[in-house]
Design a protein around this motif. Sequence first.
Motif, PDB file in Angstrom:
ATOM      1  N   ALA A 122       0.613  -1.015  -0.008  1.00 11.04           N
ATOM      2  CA  ALA A 122      -0.074   0.103  -0.015  1.00 11.04           C
ATOM      3  C   ALA A 122       0.723   1.279   0.072  1.00 11.04           C
ATOM      4  O   ALA A 122       1.642   1.331   0.663  1.00 11.04           O
ATOM      5  CB  ALA A 122      -0.979  -0.164   1.221  1.00 11.04           C
ATOM      6  N   GLY A 123       0.576   2.065  -0.794  1.00  5.21           N
ATOM      7  CA  GLY A 123       1.273   3.435  -1.204  1.00  5.21           C
ATOM      8  C   GLY A 123       2.631   3.475  -1.734  1.00  5.21           C
ATOM      9  O   GLY A 123       2.902   4.523  -2.179  1.00  5.21           O
ATOM     10  N   GLU A 124       3.268   2.369  -2.345  1.00  7.80           N
ATOM     11  CA  GLU A 124       4.299   2.284  -3.101  1.00  7.80           C
ATOM     12  C   GLU A 124       4.065   3.119  -4.544  1.00  7.80           C
ATOM     13  O   GLU A 124       4.947   3.560  -4.921  1.00  7.80           O
ATOM     14  CB  GLU A 124       4.863   1.089  -3.193  1.00  7.80           C
ATOM     15  N   LYS A 125       3.025   2.631  -4.885  1.00  6.52           N
ATOM     16  CA  LYS A 125       2.819   3.174  -6.291  1.00  6.52           C
ATOM     17  C   LYS A 125       2.753   4.427  -6.454  1.00  6.52           C
ATOM     18  O   LYS A 125       3.204   5.318  -7.212  1.00  6.52           O
ATOM     19  CB  LYS A 125       1.870   2.853  -6.948  1.00  6.52           C
ATOM     20  N   GLU A 126       1.866   5.204  -5.571  1.00  5.00           N
ATOM     21  CA  GLU A 126       1.561   6.656  -5.430  1.00  5.00           C
ATOM     22  C   GLU A 126       2.958   7.494  -4.739  1.00  5.00           C
ATOM     23  O   GLU A 126       3.001   8.398  -5.445  1.00  5.00           O
ATOM     24  CB  GLU A 126       0.568   6.800  -4.145  1.00  5.00           C
ATOM     25  N   TYR A 127       3.808   6.708  -4.168  1.00  3.88           N
ATOM     26  CA  TYR A 127       5.004   7.310  -3.778  1.00  3.88           C
ATOM     27  C   TYR A 127       5.842   7.372  -4.775  1.00  3.88           C
ATOM     28  O   TYR A 127       6.489   8.459  -5.103  1.00  3.88           O
ATOM     29  CB  TYR A 127       5.670   6.408  -2.558  1.00  3.88           C
ATOM     30  N   GLU A 128       5.931   6.475  -5.910  1.00  2.74           N
ATOM     31  CA  GLU A 128       6.795   6.600  -7.006  1.00  2.74           C
ATOM     32  C   GLU A 128       6.250   7.475  -8.067  1.00  2.74           C
ATOM     33  O   GLU A 128       6.978   8.136  -8.548  1.00  2.74           O
ATOM     34  CB  GLU A 128       6.548   5.143  -7.805  1.00  2.74           C
ATOM     35  N   ILE A 129       4.936   7.433  -7.994  1.00  3.35           N
ATOM     36  CA  ILE A 129       4.491   8.592  -8.984  1.00  3.35           C
ATOM     37  C   ILE A 129       4.608   9.998  -8.412  1.00  3.35           C
ATOM     38  O   ILE A 129       4.874  10.938  -9.192  1.00  3.35           O
ATOM     39  CB  ILE A 129       2.819   8.427  -9.027  1.00  3.35           C
ATOM     40  N   GLY A 130       4.744  10.053  -7.025  1.00  2.00           N
ATOM     41  CA  GLY A 130       4.954  11.586  -6.559  1.00  2.00           C
ATOM     42  C   GLY A 130       6.268  11.859  -7.005  1.00  2.00           C
ATOM     43  O   GLY A 130       6.742  13.094  -7.120  1.00  2.00           O
ATOM     44  N   ILE A 131       7.368  10.990  -6.785  1.00  2.00           N
ATOM     45  CA  ILE A 131       8.746  11.170  -7.069  1.00  2.00           C
ATOM     46  C   ILE A 131       8.915  11.597  -8.650  1.00  2.00           C
ATOM     47  O   ILE A 131       9.515  12.751  -8.975  1.00  2.00           O
ATOM     48  CB  ILE A 131       9.569  10.065  -6.855  1.00  2.00           C
ATOM     49  N   ALA A 132       7.983  10.816  -9.373  1.00  2.00           N
ATOM     50  CA  ALA A 132       8.181  11.222 -10.819  1.00  2.00           C
ATOM     51  C   ALA A 132       7.624  12.545 -11.295  1.00  2.00           C
ATOM     52  O   ALA A 132       7.934  12.977 -12.345  1.00  2.00           O
ATOM     53  CB  ALA A 132       7.350   9.915 -11.786  1.00  2.00           C
ATOM     54  N   ARG A 133       6.762  12.919 -10.245  1.00  2.00           N
ATOM     55  CA  ARG A 133       5.967  14.279 -10.854  1.00  2.00           C
ATOM     56  C   ARG A 133       6.519  15.368  -9.869  1.00  2.00           C
ATOM     57  O   ARG A 133       5.830  16.347 -10.013  1.00  2.00           O
ATOM     58  CB  ARG A 133       4.371  14.102 -10.671  1.00  2.00           C
TER      59      ARG A 133
END
Length: 165
Positions: A122-133
């Motif tokens: 939970a939260g890993e994909k969102e974290y990675e998207i946050g870094i990418a953005r």
Amino acid sequence: ISRDGEPVEGDAGEALRKIREGTAALTTLGGIGEALGGYKGYGFAMFVEFLSSILQDGAYGKDLDGKDENGNIRPYQLGHWFIAIDTNHFMGEEIARKKAGDICRSMRESKKAPGAERIYTAGEKEYEIGIARESGVPINESVQKEIIAIRDELGLTQYKFPWED
């Protein structure tokens, strides 16, 4: 799943349409039936539904589809529920963080489904998207066109958007 218990194929919009018309349903966490632990997911889902609807007079079940009884779009009346636990009143923050990390690592190291690249917690994909953005949020072409049209309609020609380069 469909009424015959088969997975609903297609996109999420098609699945939602079938759920609204009563020809499909979401499965509980854990799957269907006792063999897959569906009853546990059902119990957990009911608990979350109670906390997110009863305590705030929020909508529940089919009332969460965003449409009224005539199919007209209506505002969502979502209820929210949050909890904060001070782990220092239990085993302490350091032990709680370590154990949570151990659980997440063991999940990620589990056997992957065929064709799966990895297992996310939970939260890993969102974290990675946050870094990418961090350098900016992508805006799709149709939204870009809408923004340009509004700018032009309002005569704000002094503004130029990055995607217009």
